[in-house]
Design a protein around this motif. Structure first.
Motif, PDB file in Angstrom:
ATOM      1  N   ILE A  37       0.871  -1.178   0.000  1.00 27.56           N
ATOM      2  CA  ILE A  37       0.000   0.000   0.000  1.00 27.56           C
ATOM      3  C   ILE A  37       0.906   1.226   0.000  1.00 27.56           C
ATOM      4  O   ILE A  37       1.759   1.374   0.886  1.00 27.56           O
ATOM      5  N   TYR A  60      -1.823  -1.017  -3.972  1.00 24.82           N
ATOM      6  CA  TYR A  60      -3.000  -0.265  -3.529  1.00 24.82           C
ATOM      7  C   TYR A  60      -2.592   1.162  -3.168  1.00 24.82           C
ATOM      8  O   TYR A  60      -1.625   1.383  -2.444  1.00 24.82           O
ATOM      9  N   THR A  63      -8.313   4.183  -1.535  1.00 26.84           N
ATOM     10  CA  THR A  63      -9.304   3.431  -0.755  1.00 26.84           C
ATOM     11  C   THR A  63     -10.517   3.053  -1.603  1.00 26.84           C
ATOM     12  O   THR A  63     -11.140   2.012  -1.378  1.00 26.84           O
ATOM     13  N   SER A  73     -11.525  -3.944  -0.139  1.00 25.50           N
ATOM     14  CA  SER A  73     -10.071  -4.155  -0.220  1.00 25.50           C
ATOM     15  C   SER A  73      -9.336  -3.922   1.094  1.00 25.50           C
ATOM     16  O   SER A  73      -8.526  -4.747   1.522  1.00 25.50           O
ATOM     17  N   HIS A  74      -9.583  -2.808   1.767  1.00 26.61           N
ATOM     18  CA  HIS A  74      -8.798  -2.522   2.972  1.00 26.61           C
ATOM     19  C   HIS A  74      -9.145  -3.499   4.105  1.00 26.61           C
ATOM     20  O   HIS A  74      -8.281  -3.845   4.901  1.00 26.61           O
ATOM     21  N   ALA A  78      -6.482  -6.187   5.618  1.00 29.40           N
ATOM     22  CA  ALA A  78      -6.307  -6.164   7.077  1.00 29.40           C
ATOM     23  C   ALA A  78      -6.509  -7.545   7.682  1.00 29.40           C
ATOM     24  O   ALA A  78      -5.763  -7.962   8.585  1.00 29.40           O
ATOM     25  N   MET A 105      -5.818   4.835   2.037  1.00 27.59           N
ATOM     26  CA  MET A 105      -5.838   3.374   2.028  1.00 27.59           C
ATOM     27  C   MET A 105      -5.004   2.789   3.165  1.00 27.59           C
ATOM     28  O   MET A 105      -5.434   1.835   3.839  1.00 27.59           O
ATOM     29  N   THR A 108      -6.487   3.569   6.781  1.00 24.14           N
ATOM     30  CA  THR A 108      -7.736   2.823   6.956  1.00 24.14           C
ATOM     31  C   THR A 108      -7.451   1.352   7.228  1.00 24.14           C
ATOM     32  O   THR A 108      -8.067   0.729   8.108  1.00 24.14           O
ATOM     33  N   THR A 109      -6.521   0.793   6.485  1.00 27.34           N
ATOM     34  CA  THR A 109      -6.143  -0.609   6.695  1.00 27.34           C
ATOM     35  C   THR A 109      -5.541  -0.816   8.079  1.00 27.34           C
ATOM     36  O   THR A 109      -5.808  -1.821   8.754  1.00 27.34           O
ATOM     37  N   THR A 113      -6.828  -3.682  10.928  1.00 35.24           N
ATOM     38  CA  THR A 113      -6.089  -4.933  11.106  1.00 35.24           C
ATOM     39  C   THR A 113      -5.903  -5.287  12.583  1.00 35.24           C
ATOM     40  O   THR A 113      -5.830  -4.409  13.450  1.00 35.24           O
TER      41      THR A 113
END
Length: 411
Positions: A37, A60, A63, A73-74, A78, A105, A108-109, A113
């Motif tokens: 990312i 990536y 977002t 995706s995120h 995660a 992105m 946010t990930t 996680t």
């Protein structure tokens, strides 16, 4: 250890982003499934095509760039991650992580996680030392975020100081060791406590040799390496005795500490206890010489010159080597040149099982710092060369090697 592991690599916008390319390649070569990312700023330093080619996965950056309708995706990244690594990590991403911001992105990930998060900071020395950054790193560390310390040296901005991204090889080895240790910990209790039932004695700090009641001769040893060995040995199941001379910080809690300020004090304390020890690690920097006479009162200025006569102190490591029976003995060699020669010569002369040697003039390997760069030798030669890592990590690797030898391993 990395084969089959899913690693999400976050690259943020610093000049050190180019080093992340090497890290990505290294991880992929060792079997990791790497998903990258990149922040918008990172794209100014490295290209998506380069990273995609090396990671063998799509990169990536946005977002809202959803490529697969069946997943978000995120969230998918995660959940899939065995580890999230941010290298380089700018002051900006550290601040976002601290306050839970999620505006791109990567951030946010990170919020989504539950995998371990490893951060390798890289920034200007003043940005790294700024109270806001220091606060943010402290908060993140308290939450369980793991850090790979930046190096000290010439920075891209022209300053010299702490803030240079750790070398890709060092970050790679950090990740590799993490998974190796997790594997050992999760296997069974016997492996996670390899020193259970062993009695370990470790010396730490620099001895002081009195000239008079207010003056003394000493050295730059802080005790950090010996303290790290004591802490890690206790975690690995050993019963630990710590014999401490002059140090820069309080000794670890929950460990028996014997104060021994002078070379003679330490000599007496070690010999009194060595018969009960299974492992003896001499990490203290003991003075080679002491004043022949110690003045009972403060010496007054009387002339332009003062001659101080010194005599040799007892060689503690030499005596241990002569008297040892069942003990596994480890000495330390702090050198400034010809490290290989002097380390192996010391190992043979003093009948050690291991010698841990470092060049104290190297950045990140000297006295008083939290990191070290060491080579470990036995009678066959070099056992292992460790890159710059924290003294806790050095202690863990050293004690793991000792445990393996005691168990009859071949390492």
């Amino acid at each position: 250890m990395l084969n089959g592991k899913t690693i999400v690599l976050g690259i943020t916008g610093g000049i050190a982003a180019y080093k992340a390319i090497t890290l990505c390649s290294r991880l992929v070569q060792h079997g990791a499934n790497v998903h990258v990312i990149m922040s918008e700023s990172a794209k100014h330093f490295v290209t998506e095509l380069t990273v995609q080619t090396l990671s063998r996965n799509p990169v990536y950056t946005d977002t809202f760039d959803e490529r697969e309708p069946s997943v978000v995706s995120h969230i998918h990244l995660a959940d899939a991650a065995d580890m999230v690594v941010i290298a380089p990590a700018t002051a900006n991403i550290l601040a976002k992580m601290t306050y839970g911001l999620a505006d791109d992105m990567l951030s946010t990930t990170l919020l989504a996680t539950t995998a371990p998060i490893v951060v390798a900071p890289a920034m200007n020395v003043h940005m790294y030392a700024h109270p806001a950054t220091v606060h943010n790193m402290k908060v993140l560390e308290e939450r369980g975020v793991l850090f790979v310390e930046p190096g000290t040296g010439q920075l891209a901005c022209g300053y010299v100081g702490k803030g240079r991204l750790a070398e890709p090889e060092d970050i790679f080895h950090w990740i590799e060791r993490y998974f190796a240790e997790q594997s050992n910990t999760n296997t069974n209790q016997e492996i996670s406590k390899p020193l259970a039932g062993k009695k370990l004695m470790v010396t730490a700090g620099g001895t002081i040799e009195r000239i008079d009641p207010v003056r003394y001769i000493t050295n730059d040893s802080s005790g950090k390496m010996g303290f790290a060995i004591a802490r890690v040995a206790k975690e690995l199941g050993a019963t630990v005795q710590l014999i401490a001379a002059n140090t820069n910080e309080a000794p670890p809690e929950g460990i028996e500490v014997i104060q021994a300020m002078s070379a003679q004090d330490m000599y007496d304390a070690v010999l009194e206890r060595m018969d009960d020890a299974d492992i003896i690690i001499k990490a203290a920097a003991v003075a080679d010489y002491r004043p022949v006479k110690q003045a009972p009162h403060k010496m007054k200025k009387s002339s332009e010159r003062l001659s101080l006569e010194l005599e040799r102190t007892e060689d503690i490591l030499q005596k241990i080597g002569e008297l040892k029976k069942h003990q596994f003995v480890v000495g330390f060699a702090a050198e400034t040149h010809d490290v290989d020669y002097y380390a192996q010569d010391k190992l043979k002369r003093k009948n050690c099982d291991f010698i841990v040697a470092n060049d104290v003039t190297a950045e990140g390997a000297g006295f008083g710092v939290d990191t070290n760069i060491v080579k470990i030798y036995d009678h066959q030669g070099l056992v292992e060369q460790l890159p710059q890592m924290t003294k806790e990590q050095v202690a863990h690797r050293l004690l793991s090697l000792i445990a393996d030898r005691l168990a009859g391993g071949s390492i």
